[in-house]
Design a protein around this motif. Structure first.
Motif, PDB file in Angstrom:
ATOM      1  N   LEU A 295     -19.951 -82.325  56.065  1.00 47.87           N
ATOM      2  CA  LEU A 295     -19.347 -82.327  57.322  1.00 47.87           C
ATOM      3  C   LEU A 295     -20.484 -83.323  58.057  1.00 47.87           C
ATOM      4  N   ILE A 296     -19.700 -84.554  58.708  1.00 44.43           N
ATOM      5  CA  ILE A 296     -20.735 -85.465  59.218  1.00 44.43           C
ATOM      6  C   ILE A 296     -20.469 -85.254  60.732  1.00 44.43           C
ATOM      7  N   ASN A 297     -21.584 -85.254  61.553  1.00 50.96           N
ATOM      8  CA  ASN A 297     -21.553 -85.027  63.059  1.00 50.96           C
ATOM      9  C   ASN A 297     -20.870 -83.814  63.419  1.00 50.96           C
ATOM     10  N   PRO A 298     -21.231 -82.528  62.817  1.00 51.41           N
ATOM     11  CA  PRO A 298     -20.654 -81.350  62.957  1.00 51.41           C
ATOM     12  C   PRO A 298     -20.931 -80.912  64.425  1.00 51.41           C
ATOM     13  N   SER A 299     -19.835 -80.363  64.968  1.00 49.65           N
ATOM     14  CA  SER A 299     -20.174 -79.555  66.253  1.00 49.65           C
ATOM     15  C   SER A 299     -19.407 -78.187  66.358  1.00 49.65           C
ATOM     16  N   VAL A 300     -20.058 -77.223  67.204  1.00 49.30           N
ATOM     17  CA  VAL A 300     -19.232 -76.067  67.307  1.00 49.30           C
ATOM     18  C   VAL A 300     -18.804 -76.097  68.739  1.00 49.30           C
ATOM     19  N   THR A 301     -17.274 -75.889  68.645  1.00 51.62           N
ATOM     20  CA  THR A 301     -16.575 -76.260  69.895  1.00 51.62           C
ATOM     21  C   THR A 301     -15.980 -74.899  70.259  1.00 51.62           C
ATOM     22  N   TRP A 302     -16.489 -73.632  69.725  1.00 49.24           N
ATOM     23  CA  TRP A 302     -16.030 -72.508  69.952  1.00 49.24           C
ATOM     24  C   TRP A 302     -16.822 -71.422  69.308  1.00 49.24           C
ATOM     25  N   SER A 303     -17.171 -70.401  70.102  1.00 50.68           N
ATOM     26  CA  SER A 303     -17.724 -69.295  69.199  1.00 50.68           C
ATOM     27  C   SER A 303     -17.237 -67.908  69.779  1.00 50.68           C
ATOM     28  N   SER A 304     -17.180 -67.164  68.635  1.00 54.36           N
ATOM     29  CA  SER A 304     -16.646 -65.723  69.253  1.00 54.36           C
ATOM     30  C   SER A 304     -17.558 -64.823  69.864  1.00 54.36           C
ATOM     31  N   GLU A 305     -17.243 -63.776  70.637  1.00 53.99           N
ATOM     32  CA  GLU A 305     -18.214 -62.927  71.357  1.00 53.99           C
ATOM     33  C   GLU A 305     -18.685 -61.960  70.379  1.00 53.99           C
ATOM     34  N   ASP A 306     -18.021 -61.697  69.411  1.00 49.57           N
ATOM     35  CA  ASP A 306     -18.371 -60.766  68.159  1.00 49.57           C
ATOM     36  C   ASP A 306     -19.475 -61.474  67.438  1.00 49.57           C
ATOM     37  N   GLN A 307     -20.352 -60.650  67.015  1.00 48.46           N
ATOM     38  CA  GLN A 307     -21.521 -61.210  66.457  1.00 48.46           C
ATOM     39  C   GLN A 307     -21.694 -60.429  64.953  1.00 48.46           C
ATOM     40  N   ASN A 308     -22.373 -61.025  64.134  1.00 46.94           N
ATOM     41  CA  ASN A 308     -22.380 -60.729  62.695  1.00 46.94           C
ATOM     42  C   ASN A 308     -23.927 -60.858  62.513  1.00 46.94           C
ATOM     43  N   THR A 309     -24.399 -59.942  61.628  1.00 44.00           N
ATOM     44  CA  THR A 309     -25.755 -59.915  61.312  1.00 44.00           C
ATOM     45  C   THR A 309     -25.700 -60.247  59.716  1.00 44.00           C
ATOM     46  N   TYR A 310     -26.627 -61.228  59.308  1.00 48.03           N
ATOM     47  CA  TYR A 310     -26.663 -61.732  57.777  1.00 48.03           C
ATOM     48  C   TYR A 310     -27.850 -61.828  57.585  1.00 48.03           C
ATOM     49  N   GLU A 311     -28.151 -61.200  56.325  1.00 46.85           N
ATOM     50  CA  GLU A 311     -29.699 -61.703  55.791  1.00 46.85           C
ATOM     51  C   GLU A 311     -29.648 -63.111  55.225  1.00 46.85           C
ATOM     52  N   GLU A 312     -30.451 -63.957  56.221  1.00 48.29           N
ATOM     53  CA  GLU A 312     -30.352 -65.535  55.660  1.00 48.29           C
ATOM     54  C   GLU A 312     -31.556 -65.917  55.031  1.00 48.29           C
ATOM     55  N   GLY A 313     -31.458 -67.082  54.235  1.00 51.02           N
ATOM     56  CA  GLY A 313     -32.487 -67.482  53.502  1.00 51.02           C
ATOM     57  C   GLY A 313     -32.308 -69.045  53.920  1.00 51.02           C
ATOM     58  N   CYS A 314     -33.334 -69.722  53.117  1.00 51.84           N
ATOM     59  CA  CYS A 314     -33.152 -71.191  53.457  1.00 51.84           C
ATOM     60  C   CYS A 314     -34.032 -72.150  52.098  1.00 51.84           C
ATOM     61  N   LEU A 315     -33.500 -73.078  51.927  1.00 51.88           N
ATOM     62  CA  LEU A 315     -33.791 -73.807  50.553  1.00 51.88           C
ATOM     63  C   LEU A 315     -35.361 -74.306  50.924  1.00 51.88           C
ATOM     64  N   SER A 316     -35.513 -74.559  52.346  1.00 57.82           N
ATOM     65  CA  SER A 316     -36.743 -75.088  52.964  1.00 57.82           C
ATOM     66  C   SER A 316     -37.922 -73.929  52.937  1.00 57.82           C
ATOM     67  N   ILE A 317     -37.496 -72.801  53.090  1.00 52.28           N
ATOM     68  CA  ILE A 317     -38.429 -71.370  53.002  1.00 52.28           C
ATOM     69  C   ILE A 317     -38.062 -70.716  51.875  1.00 52.28           C
ATOM     70  N   PRO A 318     -38.488 -70.884  50.778  1.00 53.07           N
ATOM     71  CA  PRO A 318     -38.001 -70.265  49.489  1.00 53.07           C
ATOM     72  C   PRO A 318     -38.481 -68.812  49.369  1.00 53.07           C
ATOM     73  N   GLU A 319     -37.403 -68.135  49.095  1.00 51.66           N
ATOM     74  CA  GLU A 319     -37.744 -66.837  48.752  1.00 51.66           C
ATOM     75  C   GLU A 319     -37.992 -65.877  49.946  1.00 51.66           C
ATOM     76  N   GLN A 320     -37.881 -66.120  51.133  1.00 49.88           N
ATOM     77  CA  GLN A 320     -37.935 -65.500  52.347  1.00 49.88           C
ATOM     78  C   GLN A 320     -36.752 -65.100  52.900  1.00 49.88           C
ATOM     79  N   TYR A 321     -36.439 -64.093  53.270  1.00 52.68           N
ATOM     80  CA  TYR A 321     -35.150 -63.735  53.807  1.00 52.68           C
ATOM     81  C   TYR A 321     -35.388 -62.831  54.960  1.00 52.68           C
ATOM     82  N   ALA A 322     -34.356 -62.831  56.010  1.00 56.12           N
ATOM     83  CA  ALA A 322     -34.287 -62.038  57.104  1.00 56.12           C
ATOM     84  C   ALA A 322     -33.044 -61.924  57.782  1.00 56.12           C
ATOM     85  N   ASP A 323     -32.926 -60.646  58.724  1.00 51.84           N
ATOM     86  CA  ASP A 323     -31.740 -60.532  59.257  1.00 51.84           C
ATOM     87  C   ASP A 323     -31.619 -61.459  60.421  1.00 51.84           C
TER      88      ASP A 323
END
Ligand code: NI
Length: 174
Positions: A76-104
């Motif tokens: 995805l080149i120049n991606p932009s969010v044009t609409w977001s739902s009011e409903d929210q979701n919680t996921y345990e996220e991680g990141c390849l730049s922050i190895p082995e650390q996870y948080a909701d």
């Protein structure tokens, strides 16, 4: 150009905190970047990667959130969010730049995103579930924002200190 696995920057790094520039033209360099980023993401392995994570300050992200089944690599080149739902979701996220650390992290459960594809076409699509979390996480990277920026200052500092230690160890070859 041959595919190349590029080194992934580890937080803290000033390049992970800076906004990226839009891509102004589809060049062979941008095509190579997209393909290299997919290769780097699959190799890690991860489900998403943003260009600043490989030190390129351009608005490019890659994703594939399919866990079982045929891969669905996306650039995805120049991606932009044009609409977001009011409903929210919680996921345990991680990141390849922050190895082995996870948080909701809580984010809109569904988003509509528009982007330029490697095919030169403008795309738009609704994302839900893990895809929605992933695309928002990656677009955040393009604005210099990390998932730990959603956490409280103590948790964020704790993770940052662990990463500083990891980088010192890696620099010493431990
Ligand atoms: Ni990330």
């Amino acid at each position: 150009m041959p595919l190349m696995i590029r080194p992934i920057l580890i937080h803290p790094d000033p390049r992970l905190k800076k906004p990226c520039e839009p891509v102004s033209a589809l060049t062979p360099e941008i095509e190579a970047l997209g393909r290299d980023m997919l290769e780097t993401m699959y190799d890690a392995p991860g489900i998403g990667l943003a260009a600043p994570q490989v030190g390129v300050m351009k608005r490019v992200i890659v994703m594939d959130c399919i866990k079982d089944g045929p891969p669905e690599p996306m650039v995805l080149i120049n991606p932009s969010v044009t609409w977001s739902s009011e409903d929210q979701n919680t996921y345990e996220e991680g990141c390849l730049s922050i190895p082995e650390q996870y948080a909701d992290v809580k984010r809109p459960a569904a988003v509509k995103v528009t982007w330029l594809g490697l095919d030169g076409e403008i795309h738009d699509r609704d994302f839900a579930g893990l895809w929605a979390t992933c695309v928002q996480h990656e677009i955040d990277h393009l604005d210099g924002k990390l998932f730990i920026d959603y956490l409280g200052p103590l948790k964020r500092q704790m993770i940052t200190r662990k990463m500083e230690k990891l980088k010192r160890e890696r620099a010493r070859g431990i």
